[in-house]
Structure formats: structure tokens, C-alpha cells
Design an enzyme around this catalytic site. Structure first.
Site, mmCIF file in Angstrom:
data_model
loop_
_atom_site.group_PDB
_atom_site.id
_atom_site.type_symbol
_atom_site.label_atom_id
_atom_site.label_comp_id
_atom_site.label_asym_id
_atom_site.label_seq_id
_atom_site.Cartn_x
_atom_site.Cartn_y
_atom_site.Cartn_z
ATOM 1 N N SER A 198 0.750 -1.225 -0.094
ATOM 2 C CA SER A 198 0.071 0.221 0.010
ATOM 3 C C SER A 198 0.855 1.394 0.148
ATOM 4 C CB SER A 198 -1.036 -0.083 1.348
ATOM 5 O OG SER A 198 -2.062 -0.825 0.980
ATOM 6 N N LYS B 215 -0.035 3.807 -2.495
ATOM 7 C CA LYS B 215 -1.001 5.024 -2.501
ATOM 8 C C LYS B 215 -0.281 6.457 -2.392
ATOM 9 C CE LYS B 215 -4.203 1.826 -0.695
ATOM 10 N NZ LYS B 215 -4.693 1.206 0.486
ATOM 11 N N SER C 161 -5.401 3.303 5.114
ATOM 12 C CA SER C 161 -4.781 2.521 4.104
ATOM 13 C C SER C 161 -6.057 1.837 3.425
ATOM 14 C CB SER C 161 -4.016 1.452 4.404
ATOM 15 O OG SER C 161 -3.068 1.090 3.238
#
Length: 376
Positions: A61, A64, A119
């Protein structure tokens, strides 16, 4: 008029501490468990330490962070986005999610908060659809284009969430560079530094709790992003600031990511220092006034140069002064330059300006200067 420069070495020192010249043996960073990692100065991007920092690995993640760069660059953060069925499919285990439902409407800003703080994959996917004009494939293409613009040579995206997928990878060094680009945005810094917040969507509240434990445990922590998948393992990008110093750690595939990040940040704060290496207004050279024997003009630094230096760093200042000075000079006019090198690499420059002005010499001053030169 074309000008030539006289170059002199003004000072060569090894890490200044309290005004004294002190040489230290190199101190190695602590051992960590990451497959690849890097420690950099957040302000300058100076590489301080690392292991396999260019190795291509899954990023989970931390992907992102690139979502955020594109969202902040696109703007219109108050634009409403309707959560699609595809985005809502990520609002369940095993995905990290905010529990978004089909048809709910959030702003891009709210989706960005949910994507970065807890997240949330459902929020990141909805954001990607909005930014890609309804197409996540188009958005991923934009992610890769942006990676090329930034100069990320070991990064490629296949999805906007960070799911394990062939061809979806980054390196610790690229991820540090990517984060520094995102860090230029005040809103990014504010969001990733938020421990707790609440979204109000369709009459209900969605609590957001940051997955970055350092925000609660480490003094000076400012963010940035966690990531975990089966293939990537536990990943972390962590930033911290104390006074004038700020450092960034990237850990890829590290089962002890939080204590390891804390150890590396402790090391940076203990063994590096952000220093003013050239101070604005201070004299760094002087020059003789044309046709006036014994008369000098101080050359002052026009601006400060600061940089993060470590124990054992060689610091060198080189003064460049115009070989032929103008007949007349105004106060503040540039007459030279001082460059600063750390371990042989130029890290900053400052103009050297006249501390006072002087008028052009009269004919009789030039004559007297020439006569004295002939007869001593």
C-alpha cells in the site's frame, strides 16, 4: 561584460562541531531486518545509508503515495465521487478498508484521507476511478507516466492499491524519491501526520485510525505510509523531524518495521546535523578597490547555504572572485560566489556581494597608482 573568476579554497574541514574541527571514525547504522531499505535526509534527499536500495520489490500500500501525488496534482478535491460496486468490493477482508458502500458519496479529499490514514483499499480504488475518468486502467497509466517524470527508474505500477501483481514493484530509493515529491504538498503532510479523524458519510461516522504506529510512539514522527501484502511483507515509509533536522526511512519486507525505523531515525538524529555552512551577511573574501592601494571591499554571502552533514564528512568552501573588477560598484553587487562541497559533491552556492560600493577612480588617482607601481 564577460568575467573570469579567480578560485581559491576558503576552508576545508571535517564536520564542524561547536566551531571546532573534529574528526570522527565512521559510525555504522544499526542492523535491520528489511530485505531492502534506505535512509535519506528528507529536505535535500541526500542518501545517508541503505541496503539493496535499488532492488525491485513489491510495495504493497505504499503505492498510495503515488495515488496522492496524482490526486493533489489534479486538484478539485471537493468534487463528489460515488462509490462504485467495484470499489465497494474492497470493503471487506482481507482488504484494508473503510467499509464504504455502493452509492455512497464522498469528496476526493475524503477518499484521499481514507486511502492514506487507515490505508483503505475501497477508498483508493474509488479515488483512482474518479481521477481516471472512470477507468482505473487509465489512472494506472498516469501513475507510470508520473513515475517516469519523477525519474523513478525501478518503479512500475499495475494497480492503484498495491495488490500483489506481476510487474508491480518499486525500490527503496525510488520510494524515498516518490515520497519527497508528495511531501511538497502541505495537504499530504497534514493527512499522513493525522493519527485519528472521522468521516461523516450518509448520516454515519467512519472512524479513521492511522496504521503508522510511529505517529503514536516515536517523538517527532510526521508520517508517512504503511503497506502489507503476502508477497511484499511488511513495508513502511517513515518520516520524523526534530528542530531543523528531518529524515526519511523506507523499509521493504521488514517484519520488525516499526522498531527498525525507530532505530534508523535515532541513528540519523544522533550522527547527522543540519548545519548552516555559509551564513548570509558573513564575510568570505575581500577584494582591492581598483586604483586604490590598500583599500579593500568585503565580500559578503548573499544567502545562507545549509545542508545535513555527518561525522567524518569533508566540508570544503571554494571562493570564486571576478578576476577584473568593475571600475565602479554598488553596494550589494555580485562580485563572486562561494560554493560548498561535502565529500567532493557541490551541495550549494551563494553569491558574494560587495559590502559597500565605490565610485570610479579619477584620472589623477589612476595616474598616481601607475606612478607608484613604477617607482615603488
Amino acid at each position: 561584460m564577460p568575467c573570469r573568476w579567480i578560485v581559491t579554497v576558503f576552508a576545508a574541514v571535517v564536520f564542524l562541531v561547536g566551531g571546532a574541527t573534529v574528526a570522527h571514525a565512521a559510525v555504522h547504522p544499526p542492523a535491520v531486518h528489511a530485505k531492502a531499505w534506505v535512509l535519506v535526509d528528507l529536505r535535500s534527499g541526500r542518501y545517508l545509508a541503505g541496503k539493496d536500495q535499488n532492488l525491485r520489490l513489491p510495495m504493497a500500500s505504499t503505492t498510495k503515495i503515488m495515488d496522492a501525488i496524482l490526486a493533489l496534482g489534479a486538484g478539485h478535491l471537493d468534487r463528489k465521487v460515488t462509490v462504485s460496486r467495484r470499489a465497494a468490493a474492497y470493503a471487506r477482508a482481507p482488504y484494508s478498508n473503510a467499509g464504504l458502500a455502493v452509492g455512497e458519496r464522498l469528496t476526493r479529499r475524503e477518499l484521499l484521507e481514507a486511502a492514506l490514514i487507515p490505508s483503505a483499499d475501497d477508498a483508493a480504488y474509488a479515488l483512482a476511478q474518479s481521477l481516471g475518468g472512470g477507468s482505473t486502467k487509465r489512472f494506472v497509466a498516469e501513475m507510470n507516466e508520473e513515475a517516469g517524470r519523477i525519474g523513478l527508474h525501478d518503479t512500475h505500477f499495475e494497480n492503484p492499491i498495491g495488490l500483489d501483481q506481476e510487474g508491480h514493484y518499486t525500490s527503496a530509493r525510488d520510494l524515498a524519491k516518490m515520497t519527497r515529491v508528495a511531501w511538497r504538498h502541505p495537504l499530504f503532510r497534514r493527512i499522513v501526520g493525522t493519527g485519528y479523524t472521522t468521516l461523516r458519510v450518509g448520516g454515519r461516522e467512519i472512524p479513521l485510525v492511522n496504521t503508522n504506529r510511529l505517529l503514536f510512539d516515536y517523538p517527532g514522527a510526521e508520517g508517512v505510509k504503511t503497506g502489507t501484502t503476502p508477497k511484499a511483507g511488511d513495508c513502511l515509509v517513515a518520516a520524523a523531524r526534530r528542530g531543523d533536522e528531518s529524515y526519511l526511512v523506507v523499509l521493504l519486507d521488514d517484519g520488525e518495521r516499526f522498531p527498525d525505523a525507530a532505530s534508523l531515525l535515532d541513528y540519523a538524529f544522533a550522527h547527522y546535523d543540519h548545519r548552516v555552512l555559509v551564513r548570509a551577511g558573513r564575510e568570505y573574501a575581500s577584494v582591492g578597490v581598483p586604483y586604490r592601494r590598500g583599500e579593500k571591499v568585503k565580500l559578503l554571502a548573499g544567502r545562507s547555504v545549509s545542508y545535513t552533514v555527518g561525522e567524518g564528512d569533508g566540508i570544503e568552501r571554494r571562493v570564486h572572485v571576478r578576476e577584473k573588477l568593475p571600475d565602479a560598484v554598488r553596494r550589494g553587487e555580485k562580485l563572486g560566489e562561494v560554493t560548498v562541497e561535502v565529500d567532493g559533491r557541490i551541495v550549494g552556492r551563494s553569491p558574494l556581494v560587495a559590502g559597500r560600493g565605490y565610485a570610479a577612480a579619477h584620472w589623477w588617482q589612476k595616474l598616481w597608482y601607475t606612478v607608484r607601481g613604477i617607482f615603488g
